[in-house]
Design a protein around this motif. Structure first.
Motif, PDB file in Angstrom:
ATOM      1  N   ILE A   1     -11.636  25.685  30.575  1.00 41.23           N
ATOM      2  CA  ILE A   1     -11.321  24.555  29.701  1.00 41.23           C
ATOM      3  C   ILE A   1      -9.827  24.598  29.436  1.00 41.23           C
ATOM      4  N   PRO A   2      -9.068  23.636  29.935  1.00 40.57           N
ATOM      5  CA  PRO A   2      -7.605  23.722  29.800  1.00 40.57           C
ATOM      6  C   PRO A   2      -7.133  23.819  28.359  1.00 40.57           C
ATOM      7  N   GLU A   3      -7.732  23.029  27.463  1.00 40.44           N
ATOM      8  CA  GLU A   3      -7.253  23.074  26.081  1.00 40.44           C
ATOM      9  C   GLU A   3      -7.473  24.436  25.449  1.00 40.44           C
ATOM     10  N   LEU A   4      -8.487  25.142  25.896  1.00 38.09           N
ATOM     11  CA  LEU A   4      -8.734  26.482  25.372  1.00 38.09           C
ATOM     12  C   LEU A   4      -7.802  27.488  26.028  1.00 38.09           C
ATOM     13  N   ALA A   5      -7.515  27.267  27.315  1.00 34.08           N
ATOM     14  CA  ALA A   5      -6.649  28.205  28.031  1.00 34.08           C
ATOM     15  C   ALA A   5      -5.234  28.212  27.462  1.00 34.08           C
ATOM     16  N   ILE A   6      -4.791  27.073  26.904  1.00 36.45           N
ATOM     17  CA  ILE A   6      -3.437  27.075  26.366  1.00 36.45           C
ATOM     18  C   ILE A   6      -3.410  27.430  24.890  1.00 36.45           C
ATOM     19  N   ASN A   7      -4.550  27.671  24.287  1.00 32.15           N
ATOM     20  CA  ASN A   7      -4.594  28.072  22.890  1.00 32.15           C
ATOM     21  C   ASN A   7      -4.145  29.530  22.800  1.00 32.15           C
ATOM     22  N   PRO A   8      -3.135  29.819  21.951  1.00 30.29           N
ATOM     23  CA  PRO A   8      -2.644  31.198  21.869  1.00 30.29           C
ATOM     24  C   PRO A   8      -3.734  32.202  21.517  1.00 30.29           C
ATOM     25  N   LEU A   9      -4.708  31.792  20.724  1.00 28.42           N
ATOM     26  CA  LEU A   9      -5.785  32.706  20.362  1.00 28.42           C
ATOM     27  C   LEU A   9      -7.026  32.498  21.235  1.00 28.42           C
ATOM     28  N   GLY A  10      -6.823  31.819  22.372  1.00 35.05           N
ATOM     29  CA  GLY A  10      -7.950  31.484  23.241  1.00 35.05           C
ATOM     30  C   GLY A  10      -8.833  32.674  23.566  1.00 35.05           C
ATOM     31  N   ASP A  11      -8.214  33.768  23.975  1.00 32.17           N
ATOM     32  CA  ASP A  11      -9.014  34.927  24.370  1.00 32.17           C
ATOM     33  C   ASP A  11      -9.827  35.489  23.210  1.00 32.17           C
ATOM     34  N   ARG A  12      -9.238  35.504  22.011  1.00 30.43           N
ATOM     35  CA  ARG A  12      -9.956  36.023  20.844  1.00 30.43           C
ATOM     36  C   ARG A  12     -11.149  35.138  20.512  1.00 30.43           C
ATOM     37  N   ILE A  13     -10.937  33.825  20.643  1.00 31.94           N
ATOM     38  CA  ILE A  13     -12.022  32.894  20.331  1.00 31.94           C
ATOM     39  C   ILE A  13     -13.156  33.067  21.327  1.00 31.94           C
ATOM     40  N   ILE A  14     -12.793  33.201  22.600  1.00 42.13           N
ATOM     41  CA  ILE A  14     -13.824  33.402  23.629  1.00 42.13           C
ATOM     42  C   ILE A  14     -14.588  34.686  23.327  1.00 42.13           C
ATOM     43  N   ASN A  15     -13.858  35.718  22.903  1.00 43.14           N
ATOM     44  CA  ASN A  15     -14.488  36.991  22.604  1.00 43.14           C
ATOM     45  C   ASN A  15     -15.558  36.896  21.534  1.00 43.14           C
ATOM     46  N   ALA A  16     -15.356  35.971  20.601  1.00 43.89           N
ATOM     47  CA  ALA A  16     -16.306  35.840  19.498  1.00 43.89           C
ATOM     48  C   ALA A  16     -17.702  35.486  19.980  1.00 43.89           C
ATOM     49  N   PHE A  17     -17.792  34.913  21.185  1.00 44.97           N
ATOM     50  CA  PHE A  17     -19.101  34.518  21.696  1.00 44.97           C
ATOM     51  C   PHE A  17     -19.859  35.675  22.316  1.00 44.97           C
ATOM     52  N   PHE A  18     -19.127  36.720  22.711  1.00 45.32           N
ATOM     53  CA  PHE A  18     -19.779  37.787  23.467  1.00 45.32           C
ATOM     54  C   PHE A  18     -20.099  38.962  22.556  1.00 45.32           C
ATOM     55  N   PRO A  19     -21.352  39.393  22.549  1.00 42.00           N
ATOM     56  CA  PRO A  19     -21.694  40.576  21.767  1.00 42.00           C
ATOM     57  C   PRO A  19     -20.982  41.795  22.348  1.00 42.00           C
ATOM     58  N   GLU A  20     -20.974  42.866  21.554  1.00 39.64           N
ATOM     59  CA  GLU A  20     -20.230  44.060  21.925  1.00 39.64           C
ATOM     60  C   GLU A  20     -20.567  44.527  23.339  1.00 39.64           C
ATOM     61  N   GLY A  21     -19.534  44.614  24.186  1.00 41.58           N
ATOM     62  CA  GLY A  21     -19.724  45.201  25.505  1.00 41.58           C
ATOM     63  C   GLY A  21     -20.421  44.324  26.530  1.00 41.58           C
ATOM     64  N   GLU A  22     -20.684  43.070  26.193  1.00 41.57           N
ATOM     65  CA  GLU A  22     -21.384  42.236  27.166  1.00 41.57           C
ATOM     66  C   GLU A  22     -20.449  41.214  27.783  1.00 41.57           C
ATOM     67  N   ASP A  23     -20.809  40.791  28.987  1.00 37.99           N
ATOM     68  CA  ASP A  23     -19.962  39.842  29.698  1.00 37.99           C
ATOM     69  C   ASP A  23     -20.593  38.482  29.880  1.00 37.99           C
ATOM     70  N   GLN A  24     -21.811  38.342  29.449  1.00 38.55           N
ATOM     71  CA  GLN A  24     -22.478  37.052  29.612  1.00 38.55           C
ATOM     72  C   GLN A  24     -23.046  36.631  28.265  1.00 38.55           C
ATOM     73  N   VAL A  25     -23.026  35.335  28.024  1.00 38.73           N
ATOM     74  CA  VAL A  25     -23.665  34.836  26.802  1.00 38.73           C
ATOM     75  C   VAL A  25     -24.656  33.752  27.183  1.00 38.73           C
ATOM     76  N   ASN A  26     -25.869  33.832  26.616  1.00 37.21           N
ATOM     77  CA  ASN A  26     -26.856  32.796  26.925  1.00 37.21           C
ATOM     78  C   ASN A  26     -26.769  31.682  25.892  1.00 37.21           C
ATOM     79  N   PHE A  27     -27.655  30.683  26.021  1.00 34.39           N
ATOM     80  CA  PHE A  27     -27.535  29.522  25.165  1.00 34.39           C
ATOM     81  C   PHE A  27     -27.767  29.880  23.703  1.00 34.39           C
ATOM     82  N   ARG A  28     -28.703  30.781  23.446  1.00 38.67           N
ATOM     83  CA  ARG A  28     -28.965  31.179  22.057  1.00 38.67           C
ATOM     84  C   ARG A  28     -27.705  31.748  21.406  1.00 38.67           C
ATOM     85  N   GLY A  29     -27.078  32.659  22.151  1.00 40.92           N
ATOM     86  CA  GLY A  29     -25.865  33.293  21.630  1.00 40.92           C
ATOM     87  C   GLY A  29     -24.770  32.258  21.401  1.00 40.92           C
ATOM     88  N   PHE A  30     -24.688  31.326  22.352  1.00 37.18           N
ATOM     89  CA  PHE A  30     -23.714  30.240  22.255  1.00 37.18           C
ATOM     90  C   PHE A  30     -23.932  29.461  20.967  1.00 37.18           C
TER      91      PHE A  30
END
Lengths: 185, 450
Positions: free
Chosen positions: A54-83
Motif C-alpha cells: 500500500i503506497p500510502e502506508l509505505a511512505i508513512n514514517p511509522l509504517g513498519d510499526r503500524i504493520i507490526n501491530a497486526f502481527f502477534p509476537e513472533g509471527e509472520d502471518q495474520v489471518n482475518f480474525r487477527g486483522f
C-alpha cells in the motif's frame, strides 16, 4: 445462485467477529473484501509485504510499526480474525459500550514499546523518534528530546514510561477522538 | 452437409455485420440488442433492489468505508498538541504525536487511493455476469433463469461470433496493410491505408459489440500532433481508431503481435522501437520529434500513464510525451461498467484470457470526448504541463485525478516520499533550523566514519 463471499466467510464467523469487535455485518463483509484484495498470495493470511504494497502506508514514517501491530509476537502471518481484532482498536467507542479490551492508547503504547516488555525505555523512544524525523535532527537534540519526554512522564523514577504513566500524560488529549477512525455504515 | 452450414454461417456474418462495418453505416442490429439489454438490466436491478430493502444498498459502494479527516499534518498535530504548553527549548515533541501517523496508517490499510485502481471497479448493482458476483444473494427464479439464459447467449452465440469477427478483422488488417504497402508512396496510398485501418478496427469493434459515442469531434487530433488519452485496456486503441487514424508508438514484439506490427508499418509510418532502444530516452524523444515534425504523418497516439488503470481515476502522466513541444490533443475515454468490465488487470489475466472475457461480456459501451488542443505554456515545465492535461482529461471523464504513479501496480514506492514526510514532521519538532541539524548529523557521521 448463492453468494460467493459468504462461502468464504461463513455467517457464524461473521457473527463471532461482530460480537467480539463490535463491527456491523456490512462493515465486516467490506473489510473482508479489502482483506482478500490485499492477500495477493490468496492463502487467507496477510504477510508484512502485503501491507507494504500500500503506497500510502509505505511512505508513512511509522509504517513498519503500524504493520507490526497486526502481527502477534513472533509471527509472520495474520489471518482475518487477527486483522479485525487490531482494527477494532480504532473503532470509536460509543458511550454505551465502553469495551475495555480495545482502546486506542494501548495500540499507541505498543507503537513505542518495541520489545513488548510493557515499558518504553529511552532507547525505544529514541528509535521511534528517529523513524519519525529521518535524518533531519541530530542525535544530540533527539537525545535531549527523549530525556525531557521521559522526565515529564516518569513518576516512579525507573527512567522508563509504563502504560499507566503513558495514560496519565495523554489524559488531556482526547485519545478516542484522535486515534479512532470513522467507519461508515 | 456440415460444409454448407459453415458457408451459410460465413455469408450471414459477412453481410449482416462486416459490410456495414466496412462502409461505416449501421443496420440497427446492435442498437436493438443494446436496447433489449438495457431493459433486461434495469429489470434485474429493480428486482434486486426490491429484495434488498433491509440490507444497505451497494450504492454506498461508491462511497468510502471510512470518513477520512483531510487535515494537513500541521493542523492535526497542532490539535493534538493543544493540551500542553510548548516547551521553551529543545524541540516540540509529545508522545501523542504518533497518533497522527498511526491513524493515517490505519486509514490507508482500510482504504487507500492507489491499490483500488488496479482492480476492477465495484458495481452498484449486479449486471448478471458471474464474474461480478461478489456479494449478491439468491433473489428469485426469474432472475436466475435470465442469468442462465445470459450465460448461454454469451458463451454459445455471442462469443463464437465475436471471435470469428475478430479473427477476420485482424487477418484483414495484415493482408490489407501488406497489400497497400506494395504501392508506391502517394496520396492514394495514404487514403487506402487509412481506409484499410479504419475498416479493420470497425470489424474488431463489432467483434466486441462495442457501442462508442464520440463527443466534440471538431477537436479530433490533427496531423503533426500527439493524442494522449487515459489507459484502461489495449482495446482503447480499437475504440479510438474507429473514428480516426493514428500512428502507434510501442515496442516491437515477437509472435502474432509482431506480425501485426510489421504489417501495419508497411502501409503507413508507425513508431516501433526495439526493446533496447526504448531505454534510450534521447533516441525515443528524437524519433517522436521527427515523426511529429513531418506534417504528412498521422498524429501519434500515446497513453502517458504507461499502464492500464481501472477507469475510475487517472494516474500520473509520464512527462516524456510532453517534452516534445508538439500540440497535445487530450482525449478522455470512459467505459460503462454495467455492460462489461473493460479493465485489463495484467497482473491477474493474460492478454488472451482478457480478450476472451471481453468477448463473453454483454457489450462494451464507452464515451469518448475529444478535448481542445493544448500547448505548453511559457514558464511551464513538462511535469506541470502533463498535470494540466491530466486534470482536463480527468475532469471531462468524471475520473479522479491522482498524483500517484501507475507503475506502483508492480513497483515499490520511492523512498523520497517517506523522506518528505519525515522532513515535514521534523520541521514541526524543531522549527526551521532543521537544515543546520542535518549538517550536524552528517558532520558527526563523517567524524565516526573517516
Amino acid at each position: 445462485m448463492g453468494s460467493r463471499a459468504s462461502t468464504l466467510l461463513r455467517e457464524e464467523e461473521i457473527e463471532e467477529i461482530k460480537k467480539e469487535t463490535g463491527f456491523s455485518h456490512s462493515q465486516i463483509t467490506r473489510l473482508y473484501s479489502r482483506f482478500t484484495s490485499l492477500d495477493k498470495g490468496e492463502n487467507g493470511t496477510l504477510s508484512r509485504e502485503d501491507f507494504q504494497r500500500i503506497p500510502e502506508l509505505a511512505i508513512n514514517p511509522l509504517g513498519d510499526r503500524i504493520i507490526n501491530a497486526f502481527f502477534p509476537e513472533g509471527e509472520d502471518q495474520v489471518n482475518f480474525r487477527g486483522f479485525m481484532r487490531t482494527l477494532a482498536h480504532f473503532r470509536p467507542i460509543e458511550d454505551n459500550e465502553k469495551n475495555k479490551n480495545y482502546s486506542g492508547d494501548f495500540i499507541a503504547f505498543r507503537l513505542y514499546d518495541l520489545d513488548r516488555d510493557d515499558k518504553i525505555s529511552r532507547d525505544e523512544l529514541l528509535q521511534v523518534l528517529r523513524m519519525m524525523v529521518g535524518v533531519n535532527i541530530s542525535d544530540e537534540q533527539l537525545g535531549s528530546i527523549a530525556d525531557r519526554t521521559i522526565q515529564e512522564a516518569d513518576t516512579n523514577g525507573d527512567n522508563s514510561i509504563s502504560f499507566n504513566e503513558f495514560i496519565k500524560v495523554l489524559e488531556k488529549v482526547d485519545v478516542e477522538q484522535k486515534m479512532s477512525i470513522r467507519f461508515l455504515h | 452437409w456440415p460444409f454448407l452450414d459453415l458457408v451459410v454461417w460465413l455469408y450471414l456474418i459477412i453481410s449482416l455485420i462486416m459490410i456495414p462495418a466496412m462502409f461505416g453505416f449501421s443496420l440497427g442490429i446492435s442498437e436493438t440488442y443494446m436496447t433489449i439489454l438495457m431493459k433486461i438490466l434495469e429489470w434485474a436491478t429493480v428486482k434486486i433492489q426490491k429484495a434488498n430493502l433491509d440490507v444497505e444498498l451497494k450504492a454506498s459502494a461508491s462511497n468510502g468505508l471510512i470518513q477520512r479527516e483531510d487535515g494537513s499534518m500541521e493542523k492535526e498535530l497542532g490539535e493534538l498538541r493543544r493540551s500542553r504548553p510548548k516547551p521553551p527549548v529543545g524541540g516540540d515533541f509529545t508522545l501523542s504525536d504518533c497518533f497522527y501517523f498511526s491513524r493515517k496508517g490505519i486509514e490507508s490499510i482500510v482504504e487507500d487511493e492507489v491499490t483500488q485502481r488496479f482492480t476492477s471497479e465495484e458495481l452498484v448493482s449486479w449486471n448478471l455476469l458471474t464474474r461480478t458476483n461478489n456479494d449478491f444473494q439468491y433473489i428469485s427464479v426469474k432472475l436466475t433463469l435470465v442469468y442462465g439464459l445470459g450465460i448461454f447467449v454469451r458463451y454459445c452465440i455471442l462469443a463464437p461470433l465475436r471471435l470469428t469477427l475478430a479473427l477476420i478483422g485482424l487477418s484483414w488488417l495484415v493482408i490489407g496493410t501488406s497489400t497497400v504497402g506494395l504501392l508506391p508512396n502517394s496520396r492514394i496510398k495514404s487514403w487506402l491505408s487509412e481506409w484499410v485501418h479504419v475498416m479493420c478496427y470497425r470489424i474488431c469493434a463489432r467483434g466486441l459489440s462495442a457501442a462508442i459515442c464520440y463527443h466534440n469531434r471538431e477537436n479530433k487530433p490533427k496531423k503533426g500532433g500527439i493524442c494522449v488519452a487515459n489507459h484502461t485496456s489495449p482495446i482503447d486503441i480499437v475504440i479510438l481508431c474507429n473514428d480516426s487514424c493514428y500512428a502507434m508508438v510501442g515496442q516491437i514484439h515477437g509472435g502474432l503481435m509482431g506480425i501485426l506490427q510489421r504489417a501495419m508499418v508497411r502501409s503507413c509510418p508507425h513508431v516501433w522501437f526495439e526493446r533496447a532502444e526504448m531505454k534510450d530516452r534521447h533516441l525515443v524523444t528524437k524519433r517522436l520529434k521527427d515523426h511529429v515534425n513531418d506534417k504528412t504523418k498521422l498524429p501519434i497516439l500515446i497513453f502517458p500513464e504507461g499502464t492500464c488503470v481501472n477507469n475510475t481515476s487517472v494516474m500520473m502522466f509520464k512527462k516524456g510525451s510532453f517534452e516534445i513541444g508538439a500540440t497535445i490533443y487530450p482525449v478522455a475515454i470512459k467505459y460503462d461498467p454495467k455492460f462489461g468490465d473493460a479493465f485489463w488487470n495484467s497482473s491477474k489475466y493474460s492478454m488472451v484470457s482478457y480478450l476472451l472475457r471481453m468477448m463473453t461480456s454483454w457489450a462494451l459501451v464507452c464515451n469518448v470526448w475529444y478535448l481542445p488542443a493544448m500547448h505548453q505554456q511559457e514558464g511551464e515545465d513538462a511535469v506541470q504541463f502533463a498535470n494540466r492535461v491530466k486534470s482536463v482529461i480527468a475532469h471531462q471523464g468524471g475520473l479522479i485525478d491522482l498524483q500517484w504513479d501507475g507503475g506502483l501496480k508492480r513497483a515499490k514506492v520511492k523512498e523520497t516520499f517517506k523522506e518528505q514526510q519525515q522532513k515535514k514532521y521534523s520541521s514541526m519538532v524543531v522549527g526551521d533550523d532543521s537544515s543546520s541539524n542535518r549538517h550536524e548529523v552528517w558532520r558527526v557521521w563523517h567524524l565516526n566514519n573517516p
